[in-house]
Design a protein around this motif. Structure first.
Motif, PDB file in Angstrom:
ATOM      1  N   THR A  83      -7.145  -4.920 -14.721  1.00  0.00           N
ATOM      2  CA  THR A  83      -6.269  -4.126 -15.583  1.00  0.00           C
ATOM      3  C   THR A  83      -6.565  -2.631 -15.504  1.00  0.00           C
ATOM      4  OG1 THR A  83      -7.785  -4.595 -17.402  1.00  0.00           O
ATOM      5  CG2 THR A  83      -5.829  -5.965 -17.243  1.00  0.00           C
ATOM      6  N   ASN A 117      -5.179  -6.996  -6.351  1.00  0.00           N
ATOM      7  CA  ASN A 117      -5.125  -7.656  -7.644  1.00  0.00           C
ATOM      8  C   ASN A 117      -4.559  -6.716  -8.708  1.00  0.00           C
ATOM      9  OD1 ASN A 117      -5.834  -8.844 -10.143  1.00  0.00           O
ATOM     10  ND2 ASN A 117      -7.293 -10.134  -9.071  1.00  0.00           N
ATOM     11  N   TYR A 118      -5.057  -5.498  -8.722  1.00  0.00           N
ATOM     12  CA  TYR A 118      -4.585  -4.505  -9.690  1.00  0.00           C
ATOM     13  C   TYR A 118      -3.092  -4.235  -9.520  1.00  0.00           C
ATOM     14  CZ  TYR A 118      -4.266   0.138 -11.945  1.00  0.00           C
ATOM     15  OH  TYR A 118      -3.915   1.219 -12.717  1.00  0.00           O
ATOM     16  N   LEU A 119      -2.655  -4.155  -8.273  1.00  0.00           N
ATOM     17  CA  LEU A 119      -1.267  -3.763  -7.982  1.00  0.00           C
ATOM     18  C   LEU A 119      -0.312  -4.947  -7.845  1.00  0.00           C
ATOM     19  CD1 LEU A 119      -1.923  -0.932  -5.363  1.00  0.00           C
ATOM     20  CD2 LEU A 119      -1.337  -0.656  -7.781  1.00  0.00           C
ATOM     21  N   GLY A 120      -0.800  -6.137  -8.096  1.00  0.00           N
ATOM     22  CA  GLY A 120       0.061  -7.302  -7.972  1.00  0.00           C
ATOM     23  C   GLY A 120       0.445  -7.611  -6.538  1.00  0.00           C
TER      24      GLY A 120
END
Lengths: 252, 252
Positions: A95, A207-210
């Motif tokens: 996040t 992961n952070y940016l999808g």
DNA sequence: TATTGAACATGACGTAGATCATGGTAGATG
DNA sequence: CATCTACCATGATCTACGTCATGTTCAATA
């Protein structure tokens, strides 16, 4: 040791075993980021008293874990941390990334338990700010209360930016935006806006940016081919910042 | 008039022209949601004094616009509002829906200007809470200060939930999650958890969830075919809440 | 009553990015 | 030094969802 760390390394933060750091908020060179408020010097002294400067956190070590009892918020003194939630089906959602001068842990206030985990991406040091002390002090110092309201509000607006990014922007735009974000955050700390070492892995970025790791890799390759930046593993050099802004598509 | 509005309609909120509403926080039936804190009755009286109850906002009317000067946060008394940002390339990103008892506008604190716009999805009424008064009162009432820290923290955790949803979940999971969220928020207000009218359009739902209208429609059709819920335009009846939870994939 | 237009539904088709598979490289460890 | 293991890059293929097109419904207004 990387350029990035070397630049930070001359800070007081790297005295791992000293019990009495000579650091205080008044002389900390991050206070323009961390405390951009006009506190009287005696106010700063009061704040200093409640803040605990902890020993360094090693890479991959947790600062706190989701559902830990919430006690404190933390200001990053050196290094970098990531915050992440574990979804109900066991996957991870990063996040946020937290650089020196930035504050994390405020999502724990709502339920008196941390809503996310925080893990060091490299050896890091933090200032621990016990929240109950902060609350008490805030009632006495209106400018401190205001500062924390603003900090939390900023966290909200940043989360909303990320929501928009995830919901509306392509892989290229997402990665470009993150690179620009890191660049400006470096500049705020008087580090190079064009050359830096990424403290996080491609997995974390994706992961952070999808996105998946593969997509992040491909975007980096594409950016290199377009001469927007050069990538050597985690070492980044931005070669065409305007081009990168165009790719990010965030206006100006 | 829909069931939903009729239920709310017996509230004091619907006296559009009265200057002196007989409402106050002490007798408002939403205060369990809006002020879940143990304020002494004299504290509540103080809070009441700073709160302004405005005349209703008509459908599609703005409560505030992005970049408006920030003055106040708002508690929804009746109706529903959406918050949205306009991206640099002119598109819209819905960042939240706000139901009675919920508070919006806190993203404006950071920069003294609203970071998003707020528009009524139906005729609505709000309580305006001037922020400067709130700040002053907060220094005098630690429990109020704490309450607002918690409210803002909750907004952060909810945004993080949405980030996770957008980044990790399929169209089915996103729509199911939203339906469950609306259901539980209805239940908090003692309304039906299984039957309600959606105050927002499919476009808004899609925008909020990072999907196109077509996809939202298709998901609703699929849900009907699976007998999870029945959809009659905006009228929703949840027929298999556990099935819906399974579809949402958020654990239990 | 006829008409217009928003909002919604649904099918056919295209595509960005996920998934799967393979290989390469650099830092840790015996 | 050899080996192992993260971490990263890149190609081939698949698929969920976007895009485009068409049709329906219902509420508002003439």
């Amino acid at each position: 040791m990387s350029i990035h760390l070397a630049n930070i390394g001359d800070d007081e933060a790297y005295k791992p075993c000293a019990h009495d750091y000579q650091t205080n908020c008044g002389n900390c060179r991050l206070n323009a980021i961390c405390l951009p408020l006009a506190l009287e010097s005696e106010d700063i002294a009061q704040l200093d008293e409640i803040i605990q400067r902890s020993k360094p956190i090693q890479k991959n070590q947790h600062l706190y874990r989701e559902e830990d009892n919430f006690q404190s918020v933390y200001a990053v003194r050196s290094g970098t941390l990531k915050a992440y939630k574990t979804t109900d089906d066991g996957r991870e959602q990063v996040t946020g990334f937290y650089f020196p001068g930035e504050i994390l842990g405020m999502d724990g206030i709502a339920n008196n338990s941390h809503a996310s985990s925080a893990k060091a991406l490299e050896t890091s040091a933090v200032c621990e700010i016990p929240f109950s002390s902060l609350e008490k002090l805030s009632t006495l110092m209106p400018s401190l209360q205001r500062h924390f309201f603003q900090l939390m509000s900023r966290e909200i607006t940043e989360d909303q930016q990320l929501i928009t990014l995830l919901s509306k922007n392509s892989a290229d735009e997402r990665v470009a935006s993150l690179m620009l974000s890191i660049s400006t955050r470096n500049a705020r700390r008087k580090l190079s806006a064009t050359q830096f070492r990424l403290p996080m892995s491609r997995v974390d970025i994706g992961n952070y940016l999808g996105l998946t790791v593969e997509t992040v890799s491909r975007v980096f390759s594409r950016m290199q081919k377009m001469d927007l930046l050069s990538v050597d593993n985690k070492e980044i050099e931005i070669k065409d910042i305007q081009g990168l802004r165009d790719m990010a598509n965030l206006g100006s």
